[in-house]
Design a protein around this motif. Structure first.
Motif, PDB file in Angstrom:
ATOM      1  N   VAL A  15       0.859  -1.181   0.000  1.00  0.00           N
ATOM      2  CA  VAL A  15       0.000   0.000   0.000  1.00  0.00           C
ATOM      3  C   VAL A  15       0.899   1.237   0.000  1.00  0.00           C
ATOM      4  O   VAL A  15       1.591   1.519   0.987  1.00  0.00           O
ATOM      5  N   PHE A  16       0.895   1.955  -1.105  1.00  0.00           N
ATOM      6  CA  PHE A  16       1.690   3.178  -1.222  1.00  0.00           C
ATOM      7  C   PHE A  16       0.865   4.347  -0.686  1.00  0.00           C
ATOM      8  O   PHE A  16      -0.301   4.524  -1.058  1.00  0.00           O
ATOM      9  N   HIS A  17       1.487   5.149   0.176  1.00  0.00           N
ATOM     10  CA  HIS A  17       0.765   6.223   0.837  1.00  0.00           C
ATOM     11  C   HIS A  17       1.732   7.345   1.196  1.00  0.00           C
ATOM     12  O   HIS A  17       2.956   7.147   1.237  1.00  0.00           O
ATOM     13  N   LEU A  18       1.180   8.508   1.447  1.00  0.00           N
ATOM     14  CA  LEU A  18       1.978   9.633   1.909  1.00  0.00           C
ATOM     15  C   LEU A  18       2.093   9.553   3.427  1.00  0.00           C
ATOM     16  O   LEU A  18       1.094   9.447   4.138  1.00  0.00           O
ATOM     17  N   ARG A  19       3.314   9.599   3.896  1.00  0.00           N
ATOM     18  CA  ARG A  19       3.589   9.535   5.332  1.00  0.00           C
ATOM     19  C   ARG A  19       4.195  10.871   5.754  1.00  0.00           C
ATOM     20  O   ARG A  19       4.933  11.495   4.990  1.00  0.00           O
ATOM     21  N   ARG A  20       3.886  11.279   6.962  1.00  0.00           N
ATOM     22  CA  ARG A  20       4.366  12.586   7.445  1.00  0.00           C
ATOM     23  C   ARG A  20       5.119  12.432   8.759  1.00  0.00           C
ATOM     24  O   ARG A  20       4.660  11.757   9.684  1.00  0.00           O
ATOM     25  N   ILE A  21       6.293  13.071   8.823  1.00  0.00           N
ATOM     26  CA  ILE A  21       7.038  13.208  10.077  1.00  0.00           C
ATOM     27  C   ILE A  21       6.805  14.627  10.575  1.00  0.00           C
ATOM     28  O   ILE A  21       7.123  15.598   9.877  1.00  0.00           O
ATOM     29  N   GLU A  22       6.288  14.735  11.768  1.00  0.00           N
ATOM     30  CA  GLU A  22       5.941  16.042  12.337  1.00  0.00           C
ATOM     31  C   GLU A  22       6.814  16.293  13.562  1.00  0.00           C
ATOM     32  O   GLU A  22       6.780  15.541  14.539  1.00  0.00           O
ATOM     33  N   VAL A  23       7.614  17.346  13.486  1.00  0.00           N
ATOM     34  CA  VAL A  23       8.545  17.692  14.557  1.00  0.00           C
ATOM     35  C   VAL A  23       8.077  18.986  15.204  1.00  0.00           C
ATOM     36  O   VAL A  23       7.918  20.014  14.533  1.00  0.00           O
ATOM     37  N   SER A  24       7.848  18.931  16.505  1.00  0.00           N
ATOM     38  CA  SER A  24       7.463  20.127  17.247  1.00  0.00           C
ATOM     39  C   SER A  24       8.090  20.066  18.636  1.00  0.00           C
ATOM     40  O   SER A  24       7.901  19.093  19.372  1.00  0.00           O
ATOM     41  N   GLY A  25       8.864  21.080  18.983  1.00  0.00           N
ATOM     42  CA  GLY A  25       9.544  21.069  20.285  1.00  0.00           C
ATOM     43  C   GLY A  25      10.487  19.886  20.402  1.00  0.00           C
ATOM     44  O   GLY A  25      11.366  19.685  19.559  1.00  0.00           O
ATOM     45  N   ASP A  26      10.264  19.058  21.443  1.00  0.00           N
ATOM     46  CA  ASP A  26      11.118  17.889  21.671  1.00  0.00           C
ATOM     47  C   ASP A  26      10.458  16.595  21.202  1.00  0.00           C
ATOM     48  O   ASP A  26      10.986  15.508  21.478  1.00  0.00           O
TER      49      ASP A  26
END
Length: 598
Positions: free
Chosen positions: A581-592
């Motif tokens: 299953v090909f999909h868009l993945r997101r890495i979300e960085v906020s603070g620590d």
């Protein structure tokens, strides 16, 4: 860009850095390779990052004296890695973590996904590049079968990266472990993060760790197609003369044999696919009667074994270790009969266990320096409550086991991805094979009907390969008498009508609607379908869940694929369905904190 509008673009510098693996220098099957990109490499360009390594094949132990080899022991033959994927076939799984152990991305059965990509996103330019850098072998037109058949990538004798080429005019040195050489590779890693064209903020992850799990020995090795009976028999060397005689009757003996010029066996000894020490047997094909017969040798003769290869009168001559006698009723080598030499080195042995060693593993990273001003500005915005969101196209593998006796399969897919692009389903052969069975393809999946299973199929028009069995059971999909399929999700059937597959599974034609659906799914998966030539040899069912830049939210949906096997010929193999299953993945960085949104 307008001259009158301020831009936030900054000049960057880029340099290459070499990062060695951190957990050793040599690796064997089923071991892990770990590479850490430290946060001191603050930013890097993933699409320009590649892995370099050496790989060397070690064959099983041979007898010290070729002439005294017994029937049960292994004998020499040319061995290589998978012709289409090379070193990529050795990587079973890939995982990428941040410094705190947060799993950023994982691809199970990575090598099967790469095989799917390389079989469909391929052309001569890409094949040539992969042959130069990835341990892939390229088709040699000089060894192409004169009788037709598929265009094999595993017929390259002269420029094979896994073994040395002996340029003597007469070959009489036995082929042994020292004949195999280190193959140097530089491969891209086809993960979402490491294929992205966006600069990766490695410093915000505290560095990342890339873990590669190596494949088992039983699934990695291949013989050349032009020495095998069950692949492309018509590309094997043919017999022209027995001791300068055009024919041979029962009990006739010979110690030398001359090869016919067909299939390129007239250039020089380096074109011969056999090696000194290789054990041979004969296969007789009568194209008029539509029969195939393995010609046995008299028990007292033993196994014919090559002791030298030389040119004689412009033809390649093989000298055997002793005179051998055929056990054949009547004359052979008639005008309608072809006699093919076939390697028996693997088949005659009790087992044939090769191993491989990977060494000198380094990750070549293109480090990007955006300047201290850009870093300070980015960190200031994050301290003020800002977030950095990094999107990339990734893939998740879902597995399902199906018995050969299942005539109707309803495969449930527990998809829970928020931004899906497509599904590619690969029904691989789940049979547990020994390394010997994979090498000689004697019991593997039949891609085309064989001469012994279908009367008169030896006819060159019906099947120019005569046999065509898979020697990539873990890497390619099998159609196996499938009739049709249809997806069910969100309470609806997609497409509205079943997609027929009976022509594809019969091996004699094309189901156009299947290829249209597959082409759309490949495109949405980031795979450009340059070639559909392997639609039957690497069978895939695809579904595009969106088009263009669109995505599909699969959360809370009940996904399944309904597959029918209604043909008169029953399925023959158990299957492991690998649904990517090909999909868009997101890495979300906020603070620590770092959060991965799938």
């Amino acid at each position: 860009m307008s001259f009158w509008v301020a831009s936030d673009k900054v000049p960057v510098e880029q340099k290459s850095i070499r990062i060695p693996a951190e957990n050793g220098t040599n690796y064997i099957a089923n071991q892990e390779i770990r590479i850490r990109i430290d946060p001191t490499c603050k930013f890097f360009n993933p699409s320009a990052t590649y892995l370099e390594a050496n790989v060397k094949i070690k064959p099983p132990s041979y007898d010290a004296t070729p002439i005294t080899r017994t029937t049960e022991n292994a004998s020499p033959t040319r061995i290589q890695l998978d012709a289409e994927t090379g070193f990529q076939s050795l990587i079973r799984d890939i995982r990428i973590h941040d410094s705190n152990g947060v799993l950023l991305e994982e691809i199970q059965n990575y090598n099967t996904m790469v095989a799917m990509k390389y079989d469909y996103q391929t052309n001569d330019s890409l094949k040539n590049k992969r042959a130069l850098t990835e341990g892939v072998t390229k088709h040699d037109p000089r060894a192409q079968s004169w009788g037709g058949g598929f265009k094999s990538e595993a017929n390259n004798v002269r420029n094979n990266p896994y073994m040395a080429t002996d340029y003597d005019t007469t070959l009489n040195a036995s082929f042994d472990e020292d004949s195999f050489v280190d193959c140097k590779v530089c491969i891209p890693l086809h993960t979402g993060i490491l294929s992205s064209d966006r600069i990766f903020p490695n410093m915000l992850m505290g560095g990342i760790v890339i873990t590669l799990l190596l494949e088992d020995n039983s699934r990695c090795f291949r013989q050349l197609d032009n020495v095998m009976e069950y692949r492309n028999l018509t590309s094997n060397p043919l017999i022209e003369l027995f001791n300068a005689s055009d024919g041979l009757v029962n009990n006739g003996s010979f110690i030398t044999t001359t090869l016919a010029p067909q299939n390129g066996q007239f250039l020089d000894v380096q074109q011969c696919p056999f090696v000194v020490g290789e054990v041979l047997r004969l296969v007789e094909v009568n194209t008029t009667a539509g029969t195939l017969f393995n010609i046995p040798f008299q028990n007292a003769s033993g196994n014919p074994e090559i002791t030298s290869i030389e040119m004689d009168g412009g033809k390649i001559k093989l000298t055997l270790n002793a005179s051998v006698e055929l056990d054949h009723v009547g004359g052979v080598k008639a005008s309608t009969t072809d006699l093919y030499w076939v390697s028996n080195s693997v088949s005659k042995a009790t087992s044939y266990d090769n191993t491989y060693t990977v060494s000198d593993v380094n990750l070549i990273v293109q480090e990007v320096d955006a300047g201290s001003g850009y870093e300070q500005s980015m960190m200031k915005k994050m301290k003020e409550g800002g977030k950095i969101m990094y999107d990339f196209l990734s893939v998740t593998t879902y597995k399902y086991s199906q018995l050969a006796s299942d005539r109707v399969a309803n495969i449930r897919l527990p998809i829970n991805n928020e931004r899906c692009k497509s599904i590619l389903c690969v029904p691989t052969d789940a049979t547990v094979y020994t390394q010997q069975q994979v090498l000689n393809a004697s019991d593997t999946y039949r891609i085309m009907p064989s001469a012994l299973e279908t009367p008169n199929i030896v006819n060159q028009v019906d099947n120019p390969d005569i046999y065509l069995r898979s020697n990539r059971p873990n890497l390619e999909g099998i159609s196996d008498s499938v009739s049709d399929y249809q997806f069910l999700y969100d309470g609806r059937l997609f497409p509205s009508r079943r997609i027929p597959l009976n022509k594809t599974s019969a091996g004699n034609s094309i189901d156009a609607q299947h290829l249209i659906e597959l082409d759309k799914a490949l495109s949405m998966s980031g795979i450009t379908g340059h070639s559909m030539a392997k639609f039957n040899r690497n069978f895939i069912i695809g579904r595009a869940l969106a088009l263009g830049d669109g995505v599909y939210d699969a959360r809370g949906k009940d996904f399944s694929i309904q597959i029918n096997y209604n043909e008169s010929t029953a399925p023959s193999k158990n299957k492991l369905w690998l649904s990517y299953v090909f999909h868009l993945r997101r890495i979300e960085v906020s603070g620590d904190s770092i959060q991965v949104i799938i």
